[in-house]
Design a protein around this motif. Structure first.
Motif, PDB file in Angstrom:
ATOM      1  N   LEU A 148       0.840  -1.199   0.000  1.00  0.00           N
ATOM      2  CA  LEU A 148       0.000   0.000   0.000  1.00  0.00           C
ATOM      3  C   LEU A 148       0.874   1.247   0.000  1.00  0.00           C
ATOM      4  O   LEU A 148       1.783   1.383   0.826  1.00  0.00           O
ATOM      5  CB  LEU A 148      -0.891   0.003   1.240  1.00  0.00           C
ATOM      6  CG  LEU A 148      -1.672   1.297   1.542  1.00  0.00           C
ATOM      7  CD1 LEU A 148      -2.743   1.543   0.487  1.00  0.00           C
ATOM      8  CD2 LEU A 148      -2.297   1.234   2.939  1.00  0.00           C
ATOM      9  N   THR A 149       0.605   2.156  -0.929  1.00  0.00           N
ATOM     10  CA  THR A 149       1.171   3.499  -0.883  1.00  0.00           C
ATOM     11  C   THR A 149       0.078   4.429  -0.380  1.00  0.00           C
ATOM     12  O   THR A 149      -0.999   4.511  -0.966  1.00  0.00           O
ATOM     13  CB  THR A 149       1.641   3.972  -2.268  1.00  0.00           C
ATOM     14  OG1 THR A 149       2.660   3.092  -2.745  1.00  0.00           O
ATOM     15  CG2 THR A 149       2.206   5.388  -2.197  1.00  0.00           C
ATOM     16  N   SER A 150       0.347   5.113   0.728  1.00  0.00           N
ATOM     17  CA  SER A 150      -0.637   6.008   1.333  1.00  0.00           C
ATOM     18  C   SER A 150      -0.138   7.442   1.245  1.00  0.00           C
ATOM     19  O   SER A 150       1.024   7.721   1.558  1.00  0.00           O
ATOM     20  CB  SER A 150      -0.865   5.625   2.807  1.00  0.00           C
ATOM     21  OG  SER A 150      -1.782   6.507   3.429  1.00  0.00           O
ATOM     22  N   ALA A 151      -1.014   8.340   0.792  1.00  0.00           N
ATOM     23  CA  ALA A 151      -0.637   9.747   0.662  1.00  0.00           C
ATOM     24  C   ALA A 151      -1.765  10.621   1.190  1.00  0.00           C
ATOM     25  O   ALA A 151      -2.949  10.334   0.960  1.00  0.00           O
ATOM     26  CB  ALA A 151      -0.342  10.099  -0.785  1.00  0.00           C
ATOM     27  N   ALA A 161       3.817   7.402   2.446  1.00  0.00           N
ATOM     28  CA  ALA A 161       4.510   6.238   2.988  1.00  0.00           C
ATOM     29  C   ALA A 161       4.105   4.983   2.229  1.00  0.00           C
ATOM     30  O   ALA A 161       2.975   4.880   1.736  1.00  0.00           O
ATOM     31  CB  ALA A 161       4.208   6.059   4.477  1.00  0.00           C
ATOM     32  N   ASN A 162       5.019   4.040   2.148  1.00  0.00           N
ATOM     33  CA  ASN A 162       4.733   2.704   1.649  1.00  0.00           C
ATOM     34  C   ASN A 162       4.583   1.755   2.829  1.00  0.00           C
ATOM     35  O   ASN A 162       5.398   1.788   3.761  1.00  0.00           O
ATOM     36  CB  ASN A 162       5.863   2.208   0.735  1.00  0.00           C
ATOM     37  CG  ASN A 162       5.850   2.866  -0.628  1.00  0.00           C
ATOM     38  OD1 ASN A 162       4.800   3.259  -1.124  1.00  0.00           O
ATOM     39  ND2 ASN A 162       7.011   2.990  -1.247  1.00  0.00           N
ATOM     40  N   PHE A 226       9.436   0.560   2.994  1.00  0.00           N
ATOM     41  CA  PHE A 226       8.242   0.211   3.747  1.00  0.00           C
ATOM     42  C   PHE A 226       8.372   0.701   5.186  1.00  0.00           C
ATOM     43  O   PHE A 226       9.414   0.553   5.824  1.00  0.00           O
ATOM     44  CB  PHE A 226       8.035  -1.307   3.753  1.00  0.00           C
ATOM     45  CG  PHE A 226       7.652  -1.882   2.424  1.00  0.00           C
ATOM     46  CD1 PHE A 226       6.614  -1.341   1.687  1.00  0.00           C
ATOM     47  CD2 PHE A 226       8.319  -2.988   1.910  1.00  0.00           C
ATOM     48  CE1 PHE A 226       6.253  -1.880   0.454  1.00  0.00           C
ATOM     49  CE2 PHE A 226       7.954  -3.531   0.696  1.00  0.00           C
ATOM     50  CZ  PHE A 226       6.926  -2.978  -0.040  1.00  0.00           C
ATOM     51  N   GLY A 227       7.295   1.303   5.682  1.00  0.00           N
ATOM     52  CA  GLY A 227       7.250   1.727   7.076  1.00  0.00           C
ATOM     53  C   GLY A 227       7.937   3.042   7.374  1.00  0.00           C
ATOM     54  O   GLY A 227       8.032   3.434   8.541  1.00  0.00           O
TER      55      GLY A 227
END
Length: 260
Positions: A148-151, A161-162, A226-227
């Protein structure tokens, strides 16, 4: 996967990069990205995902285009006002590149349809405007084993973030925000305002971060990170990375999720 001569020419500037190359471009062509939200973040993200040659795109949004959207949602025009964002965004992709497969989902990701909507995705990019959907999508990504890429953006602040919460040593989005935001309760651009160029900056960085994940294992673009949350301050300007710890008791990816 063999790229045709016209695709080789279209992506020549990618292919000459040692960090991408022909194998990396072929990986992008095989990828399926689900974009949740076709608004301020989703609009510029989509432009650069499509330009990168992501072979299959699923666009999810339940909103229609409003005049106030045009200040930052750059794929829409005044003639699109009143039309569904997902369908209009899909039409933009078809005009931009007939070689891409695109599907519009006019509706909100909900408990009843999120697994089906995300199924088969190589990656999900979430740029929606409420925490309830973000957490639902994150939990589904963990269960389905999808990165998941969250923006997110608000005023002059942005976050990208990934996440790979399906991996034993990696946090998910819920590890970051916790359980307090499962309800539809968050700030909005309509209430707080947002600079259009900030939306473009965060959206394009999210696309770059998504591509980083898609090329992992196929090219030398680097660590998918990630993270690690990248926090942008548009006023300074500055960017600060913040490492997110995996929560062992997380309802999305920890021991509390094991019985689900």
């Amino acid at each position: 996967m063999t790229l045709s001569p016209d695709r080789l020419e279209r992506y020549a500037r990618h292919i000459v990069l040692p960090e991408v190359g022909g194998s990396g471009q072929a990986a992008l062509a095989r990828a399926h990205v689900v974009l949740v939200g076709c608004g301020g973040i989703g609009s510029p993200s989509l432009q650069y995902l499509a330009a990168a040659g992501i072979g299959r795109l699923t666009l999810v949004d339940d909103d229609v285009i409003d005049l106030s959207n045009l200040q930052r949602q750059t794929i829409y025009t005044p003639s699109d006002i009143g039309k569904p964002k997902a369908e209009t965004a899909a039409d933009w992709v078809r005009r931009f590149d007939l070689g891409l497969e695109v599907r519009a989902v006019v509706g909100r990701a909900g408990v009843e349809n999120v697994a089906q909507t995300l199924s088969g995705a190589t990656l999900v990019l979430d740029g929606c405007d409420n925490f309830a959907t973000r957490l639902l999508v994150s939990d589904a990504c963990v269960k389905l084993g999808i990165p998941l890429t969250s923006a997110a953006i608000g005023r002059f602040q942005g976050q990208v973030a990934n996440f790979a919460g399906h991996l034993a040593d990696q946090p998910c989005y819920r590890c970051f925000v916790g359980d307090a935001f499962d309800a539809d309760d968050c700030d909005t651009c309509a209430a707080d305002g947002v600079l259009g160029a900030m939306a473009g900056m965060i959206g394009t960085f999210a696309a770059m971060h998504a591509i980083r994940v898609l090329l992992a294992g196929h090219a030398a673009l680097g660590d998918p990170q990630f993270g690690t949350l990248h926090m942008f301050n548009g006023l300074a300007p500055s960017m600060r990375p913040l490492r997110i710890a995996k929560d062992p008791g997380c309802k999305g990816c920890g021991t509390a999720a094991e019985g689900d």
